[in-house]
Design a protein around this motif. Structure first.
Motif, PDB file in Angstrom:
ATOM      1  N   ILE A  30     -63.734 -46.783 -21.952  1.00 40.77           N
ATOM      2  CA  ILE A  30     -64.357 -45.785 -21.013  1.00 40.77           C
ATOM      3  C   ILE A  30     -65.363 -46.596 -19.985  1.00 40.77           C
ATOM      4  CG2 ILE A  30     -65.958 -43.994 -20.824  1.00 40.77           C
ATOM      5  CD1 ILE A  30     -63.152 -42.998 -21.920  1.00 40.77           C
ATOM      6  N   ARG A  31     -65.822 -47.497 -20.422  1.00 43.45           N
ATOM      7  CA  ARG A  31     -66.864 -48.410 -19.708  1.00 43.45           C
ATOM      8  C   ARG A  31     -66.147 -49.051 -18.261  1.00 43.45           C
ATOM      9  NH1 ARG A  31     -70.626 -52.629 -22.239  1.00 43.45           N
ATOM     10  NH2 ARG A  31     -68.693 -53.982 -21.745  1.00 43.45           N
ATOM     11  N   ILE A  32     -64.797 -49.625 -19.022  1.00 44.55           N
ATOM     12  CA  ILE A  32     -63.931 -50.416 -18.137  1.00 44.55           C
ATOM     13  C   ILE A  32     -63.348 -49.451 -17.012  1.00 44.55           C
ATOM     14  CG2 ILE A  32     -61.703 -51.669 -17.786  1.00 44.55           C
ATOM     15  CD1 ILE A  32     -62.462 -52.952 -20.707  1.00 44.55           C
ATOM     16  N   LEU A  47     -64.092 -49.869 -12.989  1.00 45.05           N
ATOM     17  CA  LEU A  47     -62.941 -49.998 -12.203  1.00 45.05           C
ATOM     18  C   LEU A  47     -62.815 -49.073 -11.133  1.00 45.05           C
ATOM     19  CD1 LEU A  47     -60.546 -52.003 -11.926  1.00 45.05           C
ATOM     20  CD2 LEU A  47     -59.365 -50.621 -13.419  1.00 45.05           C
ATOM     21  N   SER A  48     -62.715 -47.801 -11.803  1.00 48.09           N
ATOM     22  CA  SER A  48     -62.488 -46.633 -10.524  1.00 48.09           C
ATOM     23  C   SER A  48     -63.763 -46.368  -9.646  1.00 48.09           C
ATOM     24  CB  SER A  48     -62.367 -45.325 -11.235  1.00 48.09           C
ATOM     25  OG  SER A  48     -63.558 -45.031 -12.250  1.00 48.09           O
ATOM     26  N   HIS A  84     -65.427 -38.446 -14.392  1.00 46.11           N
ATOM     27  CA  HIS A  84     -65.489 -37.990 -15.691  1.00 46.11           C
ATOM     28  C   HIS A  84     -65.598 -39.385 -16.647  1.00 46.11           C
ATOM     29  CE1 HIS A  84     -64.288 -33.980 -15.087  1.00 46.11           C
ATOM     30  NE2 HIS A  84     -63.419 -34.337 -14.081  1.00 46.11           N
ATOM     31  N   SER A  85     -65.250 -40.418 -16.344  1.00 47.59           N
ATOM     32  CA  SER A  85     -65.495 -41.615 -17.097  1.00 47.59           C
ATOM     33  C   SER A  85     -67.229 -41.675 -17.107  1.00 47.59           C
ATOM     34  CB  SER A  85     -64.885 -42.733 -16.835  1.00 47.59           C
ATOM     35  OG  SER A  85     -64.865 -43.084 -15.403  1.00 47.59           O
ATOM     36  N   TYR A  86     -67.862 -41.447 -16.158  1.00 52.39           N
ATOM     37  CA  TYR A  86     -69.170 -41.712 -16.090  1.00 52.39           C
ATOM     38  C   TYR A  86     -69.854 -40.759 -17.348  1.00 52.39           C
ATOM     39  CZ  TYR A  86     -74.006 -40.813 -14.567  1.00 52.39           C
ATOM     40  OH  TYR A  86     -75.553 -40.716 -14.426  1.00 52.39           O
ATOM     41  N   GLN A 112     -68.428 -39.315 -19.685  1.00 53.44           N
ATOM     42  CA  GLN A 112     -67.831 -39.677 -21.187  1.00 53.44           C
ATOM     43  C   GLN A 112     -69.024 -40.749 -21.550  1.00 53.44           C
ATOM     44  OE1 GLN A 112     -63.576 -40.372 -20.742  1.00 53.44           O
ATOM     45  NE2 GLN A 112     -63.270 -38.485 -21.564  1.00 53.44           N
ATOM     46  N   TRP A 113     -69.152 -41.889 -20.882  1.00 58.70           N
ATOM     47  CA  TRP A 113     -69.764 -42.977 -21.271  1.00 58.70           C
ATOM     48  C   TRP A 113     -71.262 -42.593 -21.338  1.00 58.70           C
ATOM     49  CZ3 TRP A 113     -71.566 -47.192 -17.289  1.00 58.70           C
ATOM     50  CH2 TRP A 113     -72.036 -48.429 -17.743  1.00 58.70           C
ATOM     51  N   ALA A 114     -71.745 -41.846 -20.133  1.00 59.69           N
ATOM     52  CA  ALA A 114     -73.100 -41.423 -20.632  1.00 59.69           C
ATOM     53  C   ALA A 114     -73.388 -40.585 -21.786  1.00 59.69           C
ATOM     54  CB  ALA A 114     -73.587 -40.551 -19.445  1.00 59.69           C
ATOM     55  N   ASP A 115     -72.553 -39.804 -22.150  1.00 62.17           N
ATOM     56  CA  ASP A 115     -72.468 -38.763 -23.297  1.00 62.17           C
ATOM     57  C   ASP A 115     -72.456 -39.780 -24.795  1.00 62.17           C
ATOM     58  OD1 ASP A 115     -72.644 -36.694 -21.766  1.00 62.17           O
ATOM     59  OD2 ASP A 115     -70.581 -36.084 -22.060  1.00 62.17           O
ATOM     60  N   GLN A 116     -71.770 -41.034 -24.584  1.00 62.59           N
ATOM     61  CA  GLN A 116     -71.536 -41.819 -25.759  1.00 62.59           C
ATOM     62  C   GLN A 116     -73.041 -42.622 -26.040  1.00 62.59           C
ATOM     63  OE1 GLN A 116     -67.996 -44.160 -25.215  1.00 62.59           O
ATOM     64  NE2 GLN A 116     -66.453 -42.317 -25.953  1.00 62.59           N
ATOM     65  N   ASN A 117     -73.363 -42.909 -24.866  1.00 63.46           N
ATOM     66  CA  ASN A 117     -74.716 -43.682 -24.970  1.00 63.46           C
ATOM     67  C   ASN A 117     -76.148 -42.795 -24.998  1.00 63.46           C
ATOM     68  OD1 ASN A 117     -73.343 -46.416 -24.729  1.00 63.46           O
ATOM     69  ND2 ASN A 117     -72.934 -45.779 -22.547  1.00 63.46           N
ATOM     70  N   ALA A 118     -75.753 -41.442 -25.190  1.00 66.26           N
ATOM     71  CA  ALA A 118     -77.153 -40.730 -25.084  1.00 66.26           C
ATOM     72  C   ALA A 118     -77.834 -40.508 -26.425  1.00 66.26           C
ATOM     73  CB  ALA A 118     -76.681 -39.435 -24.782  1.00 66.26           C
TER      74      ALA A 118
END
Length: 123
Positions: free
Chosen positions: A4-6, A10-11, A113-115, A117-123
């Motif tokens: 997700i971070r990649i 990338l995007s 959307h990946s931002y 997902q990544w933010a939710d995983q790091n919350a």
């Protein structure tokens, strides 16, 4: 999480680089100036749009900027791409001119959307 971070970076890098190049063209390229006149935009709007695109791209690239500002930048870019598409259609340009706008919007949505997902995983 790493994927997700990649995907996010990338995007986001692709989209931001695209907007920075677009902003530079709006300020320096005669064809971009002609295009804005073709749309019926006043010259000051071309400069304003270039500055907004450059600042927005920078905000997307700064990881420590989170929350409302980043959300507004994503919204602003969405409005900009959609409005640009409408300007092409309203100016009588062929629908094929919209392809780059759809690609840009797709990349922007992937970044958004990946931002989240990544933010939710790091919350």
């Amino acid at each position: 999480m790493k994927n997700i971070r990649i995907l996010y970076w990338l995007s986001t890098l692709i989209f931001s680089f695209w907007m920075l190049l677009n902003a530079k063209a709006y300020l320096t390229n005669e064809e971009a100036k002609v295009l804005c006149r073709h749309f019926g935009f006043p010259d000051y709007f071309r400069v304003e749009l270039a500055l907004a695109k450059a600042l927005g791209a920078i905000v997307l690239l700064i990881p420590s900027i989170k929350g409302a500002l980043k959300e507004w930048v994503y919204a602003g870019f969405t409005f900009t791409v959609i409005s640009g598409s409408i300007a092409h259609v309203a100016s009588g340009d062929p629908l094929t001119y919209l392809l780059s706008a759809f690609i840009a919007l797709f990349i922007l949505f992937i970044s958004y959307h990946s931002y989240h997902q990544w933010a939710d995983q790091n919350a």
